[in-house]
Design a protein around this motif. Sequence first.
Motif, PDB file in Angstrom:
ATOM      1  N   ILE A  92     -10.501  11.657  -7.044  1.00 36.73           N
ATOM      2  CA  ILE A  92      -9.204  11.069  -7.349  1.00 36.73           C
ATOM      3  C   ILE A  92      -9.137   9.741  -6.619  1.00 36.73           C
ATOM      4  O   ILE A  92      -9.719   9.584  -5.536  1.00 36.73           O
ATOM      5  CB  ILE A  92      -8.052  12.010  -6.922  1.00 36.73           C
ATOM      6  N   GLY A  93      -8.454   8.743  -7.214  1.00 34.60           N
ATOM      7  CA  GLY A  93      -8.439   7.416  -6.620  1.00 34.60           C
ATOM      8  C   GLY A  93      -7.069   6.784  -6.628  1.00 34.60           C
ATOM      9  O   GLY A  93      -6.191   7.145  -7.421  1.00 34.60           O
ATOM     10  N   ILE A  94      -6.889   5.805  -5.734  1.00 30.61           N
ATOM     11  CA  ILE A  94      -5.629   5.068  -5.648  1.00 30.61           C
ATOM     12  C   ILE A  94      -5.899   3.717  -5.005  1.00 30.61           C
ATOM     13  O   ILE A  94      -6.802   3.578  -4.163  1.00 30.61           O
ATOM     14  CB  ILE A  94      -4.577   5.850  -4.820  1.00 30.61           C
ATOM     15  N   LEU A  95      -5.141   2.706  -5.418  1.00 30.81           N
ATOM     16  CA  LEU A  95      -5.128   1.417  -4.745  1.00 30.81           C
ATOM     17  C   LEU A  95      -4.015   1.436  -3.703  1.00 30.81           C
ATOM     18  O   LEU A  95      -2.924   1.953  -3.960  1.00 30.81           O
ATOM     19  CB  LEU A  95      -4.888   0.281  -5.740  1.00 30.81           C
ATOM     20  N   THR A  96      -4.277   0.863  -2.539  1.00 32.52           N
ATOM     21  CA  THR A  96      -3.253   0.842  -1.498  1.00 32.52           C
ATOM     22  C   THR A  96      -2.211  -0.240  -1.742  1.00 32.52           C
ATOM     23  O   THR A  96      -1.128  -0.206  -1.152  1.00 32.52           O
ATOM     24  CB  THR A  96      -3.889   0.612  -0.122  1.00 32.52           C
ATOM     25  N   ALA A  97      -2.517  -1.201  -2.598  1.00 36.14           N
ATOM     26  CA  ALA A  97      -1.619  -2.310  -2.920  1.00 36.14           C
ATOM     27  C   ALA A  97      -2.105  -2.920  -4.232  1.00 36.14           C
ATOM     28  O   ALA A  97      -3.202  -2.597  -4.700  1.00 36.14           O
ATOM     29  CB  ALA A  97      -1.621  -3.354  -1.794  1.00 36.14           C
ATOM     30  N   PRO A  98      -1.300  -3.781  -4.863  1.00 41.27           N
ATOM     31  CA  PRO A  98      -1.788  -4.445  -6.074  1.00 41.27           C
ATOM     32  C   PRO A  98      -3.136  -5.104  -5.840  1.00 41.27           C
ATOM     33  O   PRO A  98      -3.421  -5.597  -4.742  1.00 41.27           O
ATOM     34  CB  PRO A  98      -0.693  -5.482  -6.359  1.00 41.27           C
ATOM     35  N   LEU A  99      -3.959  -5.113  -6.864  1.00 43.97           N
ATOM     36  CA  LEU A  99      -5.325  -5.612  -6.726  1.00 43.97           C
ATOM     37  C   LEU A  99      -5.357  -7.059  -6.246  1.00 43.97           C
ATOM     38  O   LEU A  99      -6.286  -7.474  -5.548  1.00 43.97           O
ATOM     39  CB  LEU A  99      -6.052  -5.482  -8.067  1.00 43.97           C
ATOM     40  N   SER A 100      -4.338  -7.844  -6.609  1.00 41.96           N
ATOM     41  CA  SER A 100      -4.306  -9.254  -6.234  1.00 41.96           C
ATOM     42  C   SER A 100      -3.745  -9.490  -4.837  1.00 41.96           C
ATOM     43  O   SER A 100      -3.730 -10.624  -4.364  1.00 41.96           O
ATOM     44  CB  SER A 100      -3.469 -10.036  -7.251  1.00 41.96           C
ATOM     45  N   SER A 101      -3.277  -8.431  -4.175  1.00 43.75           N
ATOM     46  CA  SER A 101      -2.662  -8.589  -2.858  1.00 43.75           C
ATOM     47  C   SER A 101      -3.719  -8.696  -1.764  1.00 43.75           C
ATOM     48  O   SER A 101      -4.795  -8.108  -1.871  1.00 43.75           O
ATOM     49  CB  SER A 101      -1.744  -7.404  -2.550  1.00 43.75           C
ATOM     50  N   PRO A 102      -3.423  -9.425  -0.701  1.00 47.03           N
ATOM     51  CA  PRO A 102      -4.348  -9.463   0.439  1.00 47.03           C
ATOM     52  C   PRO A 102      -4.496  -8.067   1.049  1.00 47.03           C
ATOM     53  O   PRO A 102      -3.536  -7.301   1.108  1.00 47.03           O
ATOM     54  CB  PRO A 102      -3.665 -10.433   1.417  1.00 47.03           C
ATOM     55  N   ASN A 103      -5.690  -7.755   1.479  1.00 45.20           N
ATOM     56  CA  ASN A 103      -5.980  -6.484   2.151  1.00 45.20           C
ATOM     57  C   ASN A 103      -5.804  -5.264   1.249  1.00 45.20           C
ATOM     58  O   ASN A 103      -5.645  -4.141   1.742  1.00 45.20           O
ATOM     59  CB  ASN A 103      -5.106  -6.315   3.401  1.00 45.20           C
ATOM     60  N   SER A 104      -5.827  -5.455  -0.070  1.00 48.73           N
ATOM     61  CA  SER A 104      -5.776  -4.310  -0.972  1.00 48.73           C
ATOM     62  C   SER A 104      -7.077  -3.522  -0.872  1.00 48.73           C
ATOM     63  O   SER A 104      -8.165  -4.096  -0.783  1.00 48.73           O
ATOM     64  CB  SER A 104      -5.566  -4.779  -2.414  1.00 48.73           C
ATOM     65  N   CYS A 105      -6.957  -2.200  -0.883  1.00 43.73           N
ATOM     66  CA  CYS A 105      -8.128  -1.326  -0.785  1.00 43.73           C
ATOM     67  C   CYS A 105      -8.108  -0.310  -1.921  1.00 43.73           C
ATOM     68  O   CYS A 105      -7.043   0.150  -2.340  1.00 43.73           O
ATOM     69  CB  CYS A 105      -8.148  -0.576   0.546  1.00 43.73           C
ATOM     70  N   LEU A 106      -9.280   0.046  -2.387  1.00 43.82           N
ATOM     71  CA  LEU A 106      -9.443   1.143  -3.337  1.00 43.82           C
ATOM     72  C   LEU A 106      -9.951   2.350  -2.566  1.00 43.82           C
ATOM     73  O   LEU A 106     -10.973   2.270  -1.876  1.00 43.82           O
ATOM     74  CB  LEU A 106     -10.426   0.756  -4.444  1.00 43.82           C
ATOM     75  N   LEU A 107      -9.224   3.464  -2.665  1.00 45.15           N
ATOM     76  CA  LEU A 107      -9.595   4.696  -1.978  1.00 45.15           C
ATOM     77  C   LEU A 107      -9.993   5.745  -3.001  1.00 45.15           C
ATOM     78  O   LEU A 107      -9.241   6.017  -3.949  1.00 45.15           O
ATOM     79  CB  LEU A 107      -8.432   5.224  -1.132  1.00 45.15           C
ATOM     80  N   LEU A 108     -11.167   6.336  -2.831  1.00 42.14           N
ATOM     81  CA  LEU A 108     -11.645   7.412  -3.690  1.00 42.14           C
ATOM     82  C   LEU A 108     -11.911   8.634  -2.816  1.00 42.14           C
ATOM     83  O   LEU A 108     -12.591   8.533  -1.790  1.00 42.14           O
ATOM     84  CB  LEU A 108     -12.925   7.004  -4.425  1.00 42.14           C
ATOM     85  N   PHE A 109     -11.380   9.787  -3.238  1.00 40.84           N
ATOM     86  CA  PHE A 109     -11.512  11.011  -2.457  1.00 40.84           C
ATOM     87  C   PHE A 109     -12.390  12.016  -3.190  1.00 40.84           C
ATOM     88  O   PHE A 109     -12.126  12.357  -4.348  1.00 40.84           O
ATOM     89  CB  PHE A 109     -10.140  11.647  -2.211  1.00 40.84           C
ATOM     90  N   SER A 110     -13.422  12.491  -2.518  1.00 47.17           N
ATOM     91  CA  SER A 110     -14.179  13.645  -2.991  1.00 47.17           C
ATOM     92  C   SER A 110     -13.711  14.856  -2.183  1.00 47.17           C
ATOM     93  O   SER A 110     -12.687  14.803  -1.503  1.00 47.17           O
ATOM     94  CB  SER A 110     -15.682  13.412  -2.819  1.00 47.17           C
ATOM     95  N   ARG A 111     -14.457  15.935  -2.221  1.00 46.41           N
ATOM     96  CA  ARG A 111     -14.066  17.119  -1.450  1.00 46.41           C
ATOM     97  C   ARG A 111     -14.336  16.968   0.046  1.00 46.41           C
ATOM     98  O   ARG A 111     -13.738  17.686   0.854  1.00 46.41           O
ATOM     99  CB  ARG A 111     -14.811  18.355  -1.964  1.00 46.41           C
ATOM    100  N   ALA A 112     -15.217  16.040   0.406  1.00 45.75           N
ATOM    101  CA  ALA A 112     -15.630  15.960   1.807  1.00 45.75           C
ATOM    102  C   ALA A 112     -15.500  14.572   2.415  1.00 45.75           C
ATOM    103  O   ALA A 112     -15.637  14.436   3.633  1.00 45.75           O
ATOM    104  CB  ALA A 112     -17.083  16.430   1.950  1.00 45.75           C
ATOM    105  N   SER A 113     -15.241  13.544   1.593  1.00 43.42           N
ATOM    106  CA  SER A 113     -15.220  12.184   2.128  1.00 43.42           C
ATOM    107  C   SER A 113     -14.209  11.325   1.386  1.00 43.42           C
ATOM    108  O   SER A 113     -13.860  11.593   0.229  1.00 43.42           O
ATOM    109  CB  SER A 113     -16.605  11.527   2.020  1.00 43.42           C
TER     110      SER A 113
END
Length: 440
Positions: free
Chosen positions: A208-229
Amino acid sequence: MAGSCRRRHRRGRAHSSQLGAELSPLADVTLRTREVTIVESASKNAGHTSGSTSLTSSGPYVCADLLDSLLHEIIVLINSFHDFLAFTGTCRSWRTAVSSFPSVYTFSFPPLHLKPDGPYVRPHSRGFQPLLLSNCKWQLSDPCKKNLSCCCSVPQNTPDTMHYLGCSYGYLIFTYEEDCLLVDAYTGAKVKTPNLPCDNELGFTSGIGILTAPLSSPNSCLLLFSRASMFEWQVGTNSWSVHPFDLDRERIHQIVSFKGHILVIDALMRLHSVQLTPQFRMQEIAIMWRSLQVFPVNPWLVACGDMLLMVELSYRSVSSFGLDDASRIFEVFRLDFSVEPAKWVKMEKLENQALFVSYDKRNPAFSCMNPERWGGKSNCIYVARLFDDQDEAWTAVELGELVRNCGTCHNMMYSFTFPPDYSQIGSLWLFPSLVYGASQ
């Protein structure tokens, strides 16, 4: 002279009406970059009138000089995404004002509805297999403008085999092995990230994934979660950071951004907060569940202003399980953080709020204040494809209203028991990415 002024005023009013008639429909993506003159300067002959003391505009873009605070008051009055496009298409300074607007959650217009093109397919009916992006098409429609819609698809020259991991800030998130791709659901633009680490365990049974902020924003991060990491990509960098965690290999069921915090709920109904700086940390939030009469089976978490809500589509009684044609009901609970441990408190009404949810918890949920302004209804939950009906796009259900069980989509296939179907995109709600960063 007076007659000349009246004629000029009439021409100004006619020009404004003409602009209103020229506003592009939902499908006109170019509207957001087209600058439109709203107010013209006084007549070109005004400067030749002797003794004239009337004030004239300094140029053709007099509205571009409006303060952001005034433009924000106008933004609050926007009632549809179609009108939002018209606002951002006025001039560059108006688009910039949108980027400084406090939060998308204070907008008064509803999200768009994404409906996959083609017949409805039940989750897992095709087995565990990747999604073919070449066959991936969808329609976007506006609840305010039901007669307007646009068709979208993934761009060509894109990796074809992918798993769907969710939607965030208007982007659809796909991964397959080491490939990761973000696709703008409105424009079709794509962003390819650096290669993921090998053996990331994303897709098939977890991810499952989520962006922490709009893609164009400074310091935006993409987070992807597996079962262990958790895999973290700082947008614009060339590599991923890997953060192992220990949740007994339970799958992350839903992610929600709440008051600047990232919250995740796992398949055992444990709520955790995720901290990225100064170092990664995942901490469980203590919750007392005894305040609930029935333990939730398949809830949604929804950020609604300063409240974190839990929405549950529950059965009225055990005896009516799957038998009564009107046996289900939506219930909403608010998480009370003022006590320790936090506890869920049932809400009898949503007051002037409406909620937007979809069965697939990888997709975002939204709240909207005063929905009557765009033709909606308060105290309602708008569900993307509630019923197994080919013609149904979404359904509005009032809180406390009985929902017929017959024909309801198999929401248990989206519950904690089953992993989501990574080979398909279901019906969902979203705000296009340009809503979050119209100045870009």
